[in-house]
Design a protein around this motif. Structure first.
Motif, PDB file in Angstrom:
ATOM      1  N   GLU A 224       0.817  -1.214   0.000  1.00  0.00           N
ATOM      2  CA  GLU A 224       0.000   0.000   0.000  1.00  0.00           C
ATOM      3  C   GLU A 224       0.851   1.263   0.000  1.00  0.00           C
ATOM      4  O   GLU A 224       0.425   2.308  -0.489  1.00  0.00           O
ATOM      5  CB  GLU A 224      -0.930  -0.010   1.212  1.00  0.00           C
ATOM      6  N   ALA A 225       2.064   1.147   0.543  1.00  0.00           N
ATOM      7  CA  ALA A 225       2.954   2.307   0.608  1.00  0.00           C
ATOM      8  C   ALA A 225       3.821   2.457  -0.639  1.00  0.00           C
ATOM      9  O   ALA A 225       4.561   3.438  -0.756  1.00  0.00           O
ATOM     10  CB  ALA A 225       3.854   2.201   1.842  1.00  0.00           C
ATOM     11  N   ALA A 226       3.743   1.501  -1.556  1.00  0.00           N
ATOM     12  CA  ALA A 226       4.576   1.547  -2.757  1.00  0.00           C
ATOM     13  C   ALA A 226       4.220   2.761  -3.602  1.00  0.00           C
ATOM     14  O   ALA A 226       3.085   3.238  -3.602  1.00  0.00           O
ATOM     15  CB  ALA A 226       4.408   0.270  -3.564  1.00  0.00           C
ATOM     16  N   ASN A 227       5.203   3.240  -4.344  1.00  0.00           N
ATOM     17  CA  ASN A 227       4.999   4.415  -5.194  1.00  0.00           C
ATOM     18  C   ASN A 227       4.010   4.121  -6.313  1.00  0.00           C
ATOM     19  O   ASN A 227       4.029   3.037  -6.919  1.00  0.00           O
ATOM     20  CB  ASN A 227       6.331   4.863  -5.806  1.00  0.00           C
ATOM     21  N   GLU A 228       3.140   5.085  -6.583  1.00  0.00           N
ATOM     22  CA  GLU A 228       2.216   4.977  -7.698  1.00  0.00           C
ATOM     23  C   GLU A 228       2.963   5.298  -8.996  1.00  0.00           C
ATOM     24  O   GLU A 228       3.992   5.980  -8.979  1.00  0.00           O
ATOM     25  CB  GLU A 228       1.053   5.957  -7.518  1.00  0.00           C
ATOM     26  N   PRO A 229       2.461   4.824 -10.143  1.00  0.00           N
ATOM     27  CA  PRO A 229       3.096   5.160 -11.427  1.00  0.00           C
ATOM     28  C   PRO A 229       3.179   6.670 -11.614  1.00  0.00           C
ATOM     29  O   PRO A 229       2.256   7.404 -11.265  1.00  0.00           O
ATOM     30  CB  PRO A 229       2.169   4.514 -12.455  1.00  0.00           C
ATOM     31  N   GLU A 230       4.297   7.131 -12.156  1.00  0.00           N
ATOM     32  CA  GLU A 230       4.492   8.568 -12.348  1.00  0.00           C
ATOM     33  C   GLU A 230       3.646   9.118 -13.494  1.00  0.00           C
ATOM     34  O   GLU A 230       3.259  10.284 -13.480  1.00  0.00           O
ATOM     35  CB  GLU A 230       5.969   8.858 -12.618  1.00  0.00           C
ATOM     36  N   TYR A 231       3.375   8.284 -14.488  1.00  0.00           N
ATOM     37  CA  TYR A 231       2.639   8.750 -15.656  1.00  0.00           C
ATOM     38  C   TYR A 231       1.451   7.828 -15.913  1.00  0.00           C
ATOM     39  O   TYR A 231       1.500   6.632 -15.630  1.00  0.00           O
ATOM     40  CB  TYR A 231       3.552   8.768 -16.888  1.00  0.00           C
ATOM     41  N   PRO A 232       0.363   8.356 -16.471  1.00  0.00           N
ATOM     42  CA  PRO A 232      -0.794   7.506 -16.772  1.00  0.00           C
ATOM     43  C   PRO A 232      -0.448   6.518 -17.877  1.00  0.00           C
ATOM     44  O   PRO A 232       0.400   6.787 -18.735  1.00  0.00           O
ATOM     45  CB  PRO A 232      -1.862   8.512 -17.231  1.00  0.00           C
ATOM     46  N   PRO A 233      -1.081   5.352 -17.888  1.00  0.00           N
ATOM     47  CA  PRO A 233      -0.789   4.347 -18.919  1.00  0.00           C
ATOM     48  C   PRO A 233      -1.218   4.838 -20.295  1.00  0.00           C
ATOM     49  O   PRO A 233      -2.165   5.610 -20.434  1.00  0.00           O
ATOM     50  CB  PRO A 233      -1.608   3.138 -18.475  1.00  0.00           C
ATOM     51  N   THR A 234      -0.505   4.361 -21.295  1.00  0.00           N
ATOM     52  CA  THR A 234      -0.784   4.791 -22.669  1.00  0.00           C
ATOM     53  C   THR A 234      -1.192   3.639 -23.576  1.00  0.00           C
ATOM     54  O   THR A 234      -1.412   3.845 -24.767  1.00  0.00           O
ATOM     55  CB  THR A 234       0.456   5.481 -23.268  1.00  0.00           C
ATOM     56  N   ALA A 235      -1.283   2.435 -23.037  1.00  0.00           N
ATOM     57  CA  ALA A 235      -1.599   1.267 -23.860  1.00  0.00           C
ATOM     58  C   ALA A 235      -2.966   1.427 -24.517  1.00  0.00           C
ATOM     59  O   ALA A 235      -3.925   1.864 -23.884  1.00  0.00           O
ATOM     60  CB  ALA A 235      -1.565  -0.002 -23.018  1.00  0.00           C
ATOM     61  N   ARG A 236      -3.039   1.036 -25.782  1.00  0.00           N
ATOM     62  CA  ARG A 236      -4.304   1.091 -26.511  1.00  0.00           C
ATOM     63  C   ARG A 236      -4.722  -0.285 -27.023  1.00  0.00           C
ATOM     64  O   ARG A 236      -5.784  -0.416 -27.633  1.00  0.00           O
ATOM     65  CB  ARG A 236      -4.178   2.074 -27.690  1.00  0.00           C
ATOM     66  N   THR A 237      -3.891  -1.288 -26.804  1.00  0.00           N
ATOM     67  CA  THR A 237      -4.215  -2.645 -27.202  1.00  0.00           C
ATOM     68  C   THR A 237      -3.961  -3.578 -26.026  1.00  0.00           C
ATOM     69  O   THR A 237      -3.230  -3.240 -25.079  1.00  0.00           O
ATOM     70  CB  THR A 237      -3.369  -3.112 -28.390  1.00  0.00           C
ATOM     71  N   ALA A 238      -4.560  -4.763 -26.093  1.00  0.00           N
ATOM     72  CA  ALA A 238      -4.366  -5.742 -25.028  1.00  0.00           C
ATOM     73  C   ALA A 238      -2.898  -6.152 -24.919  1.00  0.00           C
ATOM     74  O   ALA A 238      -2.371  -6.327 -23.817  1.00  0.00           O
ATOM     75  CB  ALA A 238      -5.244  -6.966 -25.291  1.00  0.00           C
ATOM     76  N   GLY A 239      -2.225  -6.308 -26.051  1.00  0.00           N
ATOM     77  CA  GLY A 239      -0.819  -6.702 -26.019  1.00  0.00           C
ATOM     78  C   GLY A 239       0.045  -5.669 -25.335  1.00  0.00           C
ATOM     79  O   GLY A 239       0.904  -6.006 -24.509  1.00  0.00           O
ATOM     80  N   ALA A 240      -0.160  -4.396 -25.672  1.00  0.00           N
ATOM     81  CA  ALA A 240       0.628  -3.334 -25.047  1.00  0.00           C
ATOM     82  C   ALA A 240       0.350  -3.266 -23.554  1.00  0.00           C
ATOM     83  O   ALA A 240       1.264  -3.043 -22.744  1.00  0.00           O
ATOM     84  CB  ALA A 240       0.311  -1.996 -25.706  1.00  0.00           C
ATOM     85  N   ALA A 241      -0.908  -3.481 -23.155  1.00  0.00           N
ATOM     86  CA  ALA A 241      -1.239  -3.457 -21.732  1.00  0.00           C
ATOM     87  C   ALA A 241      -0.589  -4.618 -20.995  1.00  0.00           C
ATOM     88  O   ALA A 241      -0.092  -4.454 -19.874  1.00  0.00           O
ATOM     89  CB  ALA A 241      -2.757  -3.493 -21.562  1.00  0.00           C
ATOM     90  N   LEU A 242      -0.576  -5.803 -21.595  1.00  0.00           N
ATOM     91  CA  LEU A 242       0.081  -6.952 -20.965  1.00  0.00           C
ATOM     92  C   LEU A 242       1.580  -6.692 -20.799  1.00  0.00           C
ATOM     93  O   LEU A 242       2.170  -7.065 -19.782  1.00  0.00           O
ATOM     94  CB  LEU A 242      -0.145  -8.212 -21.795  1.00  0.00           C
ATOM     95  N   ALA A 243       2.189  -6.060 -21.783  1.00  0.00           N
ATOM     96  CA  ALA A 243       3.613  -5.738 -21.675  1.00  0.00           C
ATOM     97  C   ALA A 243       3.857  -4.758 -20.537  1.00  0.00           C
ATOM     98  O   ALA A 243       4.781  -4.945 -19.726  1.00  0.00           O
ATOM     99  CB  ALA A 243       4.120  -5.161 -22.996  1.00  0.00           C
ATOM    100  N   ASP A 244       3.044  -3.724 -20.438  1.00  0.00           N
ATOM    101  CA  ASP A 244       3.223  -2.740 -19.365  1.00  0.00           C
ATOM    102  C   ASP A 244       2.906  -3.346 -17.999  1.00  0.00           C
ATOM    103  O   ASP A 244       3.550  -3.016 -16.999  1.00  0.00           O
ATOM    104  CB  ASP A 244       2.324  -1.527 -19.626  1.00  0.00           C
ATOM    105  N   PHE A 245       1.906  -4.229 -17.953  1.00  0.00           N
ATOM    106  CA  PHE A 245       1.588  -4.922 -16.705  1.00  0.00           C
ATOM    107  C   PHE A 245       2.785  -5.756 -16.257  1.00  0.00           C
ATOM    108  O   PHE A 245       3.161  -5.749 -15.073  1.00  0.00           O
ATOM    109  CB  PHE A 245       0.363  -5.818 -16.915  1.00  0.00           C
ATOM    110  N   ALA A 246       3.399  -6.461 -17.190  1.00  0.00           N
ATOM    111  CA  ALA A 246       4.574  -7.286 -16.862  1.00  0.00           C
ATOM    112  C   ALA A 246       5.747  -6.425 -16.402  1.00  0.00           C
ATOM    113  O   ALA A 246       6.456  -6.783 -15.452  1.00  0.00           O
ATOM    114  CB  ALA A 246       4.976  -8.122 -18.074  1.00  0.00           C
ATOM    115  N   ARG A 247       5.959  -5.291 -17.040  1.00  0.00           N
ATOM    116  CA  ARG A 247       7.054  -4.397 -16.619  1.00  0.00           C
ATOM    117  C   ARG A 247       6.837  -3.923 -15.186  1.00  0.00           C
ATOM    118  O   ARG A 247       7.772  -3.889 -14.382  1.00  0.00           O
ATOM    119  CB  ARG A 247       7.138  -3.194 -17.558  1.00  0.00           C
TER     120      ARG A 247
END
Length: 355
Positions: free
Chosen positions: A69-92
């Motif tokens: 809960e104390a972990a840092n939130e992402p600095e920038y909003p996500p930009t993924a527009r496809t499921a593949g890009a979102a899965l890649a960002d989720f994995a990162r």
């Protein structure tokens, strides 16, 4: 000197125990950590530790949940527009939490290295964790479906399940074999899952045999709660479906979300018969899911689904469920401030949402 009332003193002592336990678990690991040492670090008695946490394992889960809960939130909003890009960002985002091979074994980032071994050690934790992981896959899969991929639209929960399997494996190897594997290859593999034909269709064989929900007319006066998926106040007073789910029945939330109309609010209330130990484990899992989703999926693509922790059972009681266990499955439909339909037992989520 400021005098604290009883509740404030309990909260103060609980915070001291958590801080001391985090230091102890970080330095010694879960197995070698001692409750007596934690009490000494906190300048409290052994009894005071156990008055706040029923077991060492419960304390460990609570420490990990607090750290998440104390972990840092992402600095920038996500930009993924496809499921593949979102899965890649989720994995990162997932892999970014893992300790580096060069870090000291006592570093704070290695605090969670004993989590999975401790979960595996007891069926009372492994079964709920399986369902919590399944819930994560459902939420991620529903979000991926809203983003879409280059192939024919279909259910994407199976792709989410495989991604989570891959990432959990990477997490275990980071602890057991530091330096093994290439994180960028793991990210690429997760990205490609969106394009695989996994024969993932939604056709549970029991749904046609589920009895309809019962019409009722009961008051609906829920206590305030937090949507743990978004970390914001839950919307509980409006119309929608409220599912009360024990930690052995969490995957059935998909039945409610798919059966309900798209614009219907669906709220999954997580309950358990062992809130002291399994409550923190549920909070940890949902918090980690939230952090990775925020880094990967635009808010507009998140499924219309709320997750509310109800360790006290107060929200369940408002829905007419007086006694909760990890096998609980009940659901109600709310309209104009009244409960107008309910179902209990196997298939309850589908019955109420489809009614």
């Amino acid at each position: 000197m400021v005098r604290r009332n009883r509740v404030e003193m309990q909260e103060h002592n609980r915070a001291r125990v958590l801080a001391a336990a985090r230091d102890e678990f970080t330095e010694r690991g879960f197995r070698d950590a001692k409750i007596d040492q934690i009490a000494e670090r906190a300048d409290l008695t052994r009894g005071a530790v156990y008055s706040n946490f029923p077991s060492k394992r419960a304390l460990y889960f609570a420490v990990l949940a607090q750290a998440a809960e104390a972990a840092n939130e992402p600095e920038y909003p996500p930009t993924a527009r496809t499921a593949g890009a979102a899965l890649a960002d989720f994995a990162r985002a997932w892999l970014a939490r893992l300790p580096l091979a060069t870090e000291d074994r006592h570093s704070a980032s290695r605090l969670g290295r004993d989590l999975v071994p401790e979960i595996l050690a007891d069926e009372r934790t492994s079964l709920p964790f399986a369902q919590l992981t399944g819930l994560s896959a459902v939420v991620l899969g529903l979000a991926l479906e809203r983003l879409g991929s280059g192939r024919t639209p279909t259910r994407m929960v199976r792709a989410a399940e495989i991604a989570l399997t891959t990432l959990h494996g990477a997490g275990q190897l980071a602890a057991a074999a530091p330096g093994f594997g290439e994180p960028f290859a793991v990210v690429r593999a997760c990205e490609q899952l969106a394009e695989l034909d996994l024969d993932d269709e939604w056709a549970p064989p029991h749904l046609p045999h589920v009895s309809p929900a019962r019409p009722v007319d009961q008051p609906w006066n829920p206590p305030a709660g937090t949507d743990a998926l978004r970390n914001e106040p839950a919307r509980l007073t409006g119309d929608g479906v409220v599912a009360l789910l024990g930690l052995h029945r969490l995957a059935t939330v998909e039945e409610a979300r798919r059966a309900a109309p798209t614009d219907t609010e669906v709220t999954a209330v997580l309950v358990t018969g062992n809130p002291g130990e399994l409550g923190p484990l549920a909070r940890l899992t949902v918090t980690e899911l939230r952090g990775c989703l925020r880094a990967a999926v635009p808010a507009a693509a998140w499924p219309r689904l709320q997750l509310v922790h109800d360790e006290s059972g107060a929200l369940a009681a408002a829905a007419g469920v007086a006694a909760c266990s990890d096998a609980t499955e009940s659901a109600v439909r709310v309209e104009a401030g009244r409960i107008v339909a309910r179902a209990d037992g196997y298939g309850a989520c589908h019955a109420v949402a489809a009614g």
